[in-house]
Scaffold this active site. Structure first.
Site, PDB file in Angstrom:
ATOM      1  N   VAL A 154       7.597   1.408  -8.308  1.00  0.00           N
ATOM      2  CA  VAL A 154       8.243   1.419  -6.992  1.00  0.00           C
ATOM      3  C   VAL A 154       9.351   0.382  -6.914  1.00  0.00           C
ATOM      4  O   VAL A 154      10.195   0.429  -6.011  1.00  0.00           O
ATOM      5  CB  VAL A 154       7.223   1.189  -5.861  1.00  0.00           C
ATOM      6  CG1 VAL A 154       6.191   2.306  -5.815  1.00  0.00           C
ATOM      7  CG2 VAL A 154       6.534  -0.174  -5.987  1.00  0.00           C
ATOM      8  N   SER A 181      -2.398  -7.142   4.229  1.00  0.00           N
ATOM      9  CA  SER A 181      -3.565  -7.889   3.758  1.00  0.00           C
ATOM     10  C   SER A 181      -3.863  -9.008   4.731  1.00  0.00           C
ATOM     11  O   SER A 181      -2.957  -9.556   5.373  1.00  0.00           O
ATOM     12  CB  SER A 181      -3.283  -8.480   2.363  1.00  0.00           C
ATOM     13  OG  SER A 181      -4.241  -9.458   2.016  1.00  0.00           O
ATOM     14  N   LYS A 219       3.163  -9.556   2.234  1.00  0.00           N
ATOM     15  CA  LYS A 219       2.450  -8.682   3.160  1.00  0.00           C
ATOM     16  C   LYS A 219       2.887  -8.938   4.600  1.00  0.00           C
ATOM     17  O   LYS A 219       2.882  -8.020   5.432  1.00  0.00           O
ATOM     18  CB  LYS A 219       0.935  -8.864   3.004  1.00  0.00           C
ATOM     19  CG  LYS A 219       0.413  -8.383   1.656  1.00  0.00           C
ATOM     20  CD  LYS A 219       0.774  -6.928   1.402  1.00  0.00           C
ATOM     21  CE  LYS A 219       0.245  -6.401   0.095  1.00  0.00           C
ATOM     22  NZ  LYS A 219       0.560  -4.970  -0.120  1.00  0.00           N
ATOM     23  N   GLY A 272       0.663   3.421  -6.167  1.00  0.00           N
ATOM     24  CA  GLY A 272      -0.382   2.551  -6.689  1.00  0.00           C
ATOM     25  C   GLY A 272      -1.732   3.236  -6.667  1.00  0.00           C
ATOM     26  O   GLY A 272      -2.760   2.608  -6.414  1.00  0.00           O
ATOM     27  N   ALA A 273      -1.732   4.534  -6.973  1.00  0.00           N
ATOM     28  CA  ALA A 273      -2.931   5.355  -6.765  1.00  0.00           C
ATOM     29  C   ALA A 273      -3.732   5.596  -8.032  1.00  0.00           C
ATOM     30  O   ALA A 273      -4.652   6.407  -8.037  1.00  0.00           O
ATOM     31  CB  ALA A 273      -2.535   6.698  -6.154  1.00  0.00           C
ATOM     32  N   GLY A 274      -3.425   4.877  -9.094  1.00  0.00           N
ATOM     33  CA  GLY A 274      -4.152   5.089 -10.332  1.00  0.00           C
ATOM     34  C   GLY A 274      -5.526   4.464 -10.340  1.00  0.00           C
ATOM     35  O   GLY A 274      -6.409   4.897 -11.100  1.00  0.00           O
ATOM     36  N   ARG A 275      -5.732   3.466  -9.515  1.00  0.00           N
ATOM     37  CA  ARG A 275      -7.024   2.772  -9.502  1.00  0.00           C
ATOM     38  C   ARG A 275      -7.208   2.080  -8.157  1.00  0.00           C
ATOM     39  O   ARG A 275      -6.314   2.049  -7.329  1.00  0.00           O
ATOM     40  CB  ARG A 275      -7.103   1.742 -10.632  1.00  0.00           C
ATOM     41  CG  ARG A 275      -5.955   0.743 -10.635  1.00  0.00           C
ATOM     42  CD  ARG A 275      -6.112  -0.312 -11.720  1.00  0.00           C
ATOM     43  NE  ARG A 275      -6.241   0.283 -13.033  1.00  0.00           N
ATOM     44  CZ  ARG A 275      -5.210   0.635 -13.802  1.00  0.00           C
ATOM     45  NH1 ARG A 275      -3.968   0.475 -13.358  1.00  0.00           N
ATOM     46  NH2 ARG A 275      -5.398   1.149 -14.985  1.00  0.00           N
ATOM     47  N   TYR A 334       1.855 -13.914  -2.172  1.00  0.00           N
ATOM     48  CA  TYR A 334       1.338 -12.579  -1.869  1.00  0.00           C
ATOM     49  C   TYR A 334       1.271 -12.361  -0.360  1.00  0.00           C
ATOM     50  O   TYR A 334       1.697 -11.319   0.157  1.00  0.00           O
ATOM     51  CB  TYR A 334      -0.039 -12.419  -2.497  1.00  0.00           C
ATOM     52  CG  TYR A 334      -0.730 -11.115  -2.208  1.00  0.00           C
ATOM     53  CD1 TYR A 334      -0.311  -9.944  -2.825  1.00  0.00           C
ATOM     54  CD2 TYR A 334      -1.816 -11.051  -1.335  1.00  0.00           C
ATOM     55  CE1 TYR A 334      -0.952  -8.736  -2.576  1.00  0.00           C
ATOM     56  CE2 TYR A 334      -2.456  -9.855  -1.088  1.00  0.00           C
ATOM     57  CZ  TYR A 334      -2.024  -8.705  -1.700  1.00  0.00           C
ATOM     58  OH  TYR A 334      -2.662  -7.508  -1.448  1.00  0.00           O
TER      59      TYR A 334
END
Length: 284
Positions: free
Chosen positions: A65, A143, A159, A14-17, A155
């Site tokens: 993923v 989170s 987590k 998840g490293a694109g943004r 969500y």
């Protein structure tokens, strides 16, 4: 700390943004070679290019993923490109905002596939590699929503599952392998999706990235199975769930249980929710 990750290679999902991009950039600044993984090919390639433009080492991998094969692919690509893999940042996730009664089955499945199964796919692949090659470090991302937040119950539940994985993996991990988690607070595109429409007060993603660098590094050797909360200013630990003020009796009935909650156990009732005031803890 420049050079803190010198000679190491890490994977960030998840490293694109957003936060993932900040984690990848910070790891590269500290000397690591980085595999930038994101479902968005353009975002992954851009994040990797920015790292290379300032002298770092990075490659982009476009993958979900949620695909069970992705974990193994990321390990293989990291080892093939950089000769080793020392760390994994399990950051990829989706936020499914809305009241629990409004979540359809497809949303539930998609959220679990990315936020829970995706963490498992990548984490298990990394654990197997680390066990066979003398060690490594996993940093999961949780989170504050796991404590309860209106409109984020799905969500938050995912987590909470990742928190449980962190504890379990830390106990299962062989010598030389450590597993911790971060609970960050920062302003990102995801935080703007919160159901009340507000962006939580917090810094830019880069302000919380140093914690991930620390957890990937040898400096954090004493930490294993820890959940660290950080908003760029306040740093603390989230304690594992545990029974408080246990009451003991040879036999219990409903009346005795009621009496316990009307008495000693009642004093231990605490508010739930991300916004609840923390119980004071004495340090030292």
């Amino acid at each position: 700390m420049p050079g803190l990750l010198e000679g190491r290679a890490v994977v960030v999902t998840g490293a694109g943004r957003g936060l993932g991009r900040a984690y990848a950039a910070a790891a590269a600044d500290a000397g690591a070679a980085v595999v930038v993984c994101d479902l968005d090919r353009d975002a992954a390639q851009d994040a990797a290019a920015v790292i290379r433009d300032v002298g770092g080492a990075a490659i982009a991998v476009a993958a979900s993923v949620a695909d069970p094969a992705t974990g193994g692919v990321l390990v293989e690509r990291c080892v093939r490109e950089f000769g080793r893999m020392d760390g994994l940042v399990n950051n990829a996730g989706v936020l499914s905002a809305g009241a629990a009664v409004g979540q359809d089955a497809a949303t539930v499945t998609d959220t679990l596939d990315v936020n829970v199964a995706g963490v498992i796919h990548c984490g298990v692949a990394a654990l197997r590699h680390f066990a066979a090659h003398g060690g490594g470090t996993i940093v999961n991302v949780v989170s504050g929503a796991l404590q309860g937040y209106p409109g984020l119950s799905l969500y938050g539940a995912t987590k909470g599952a990742v928190m449980g994985l962190t504890y379990g993996w830390a106990l299962e991990a062989p010598d030389g392998v450590r597993v911790n988690a971060v609970s960050p607070l920062a302003q990102t595109a995801m935080s703007a999706l919160n159901p009340d429409g507000s962006v939580p007060l917090g810094p830019a993603p880069g302000a919380v990235a140093p914690l991930v660098v620390y957890l990937l590094s040898p400096r954090s050797q004493r930490l294993n199975g820890q959940i660290v909360r950080f908003d760029g200013r306040h740093l603390g630990l989230i304690a594992p769930p545990a029974p408080n003020a246990l009451q003991t009796a040879e036999e219990w009935d409903a009346a005795a249980i009621a009496a316990a909650f009307d008495g000693p156990l009642g004093d231990w009732l605490t508010p739930v929710g991300m916004q609840a005031a923390p119980r004071p803890v004495r340090l030292g």
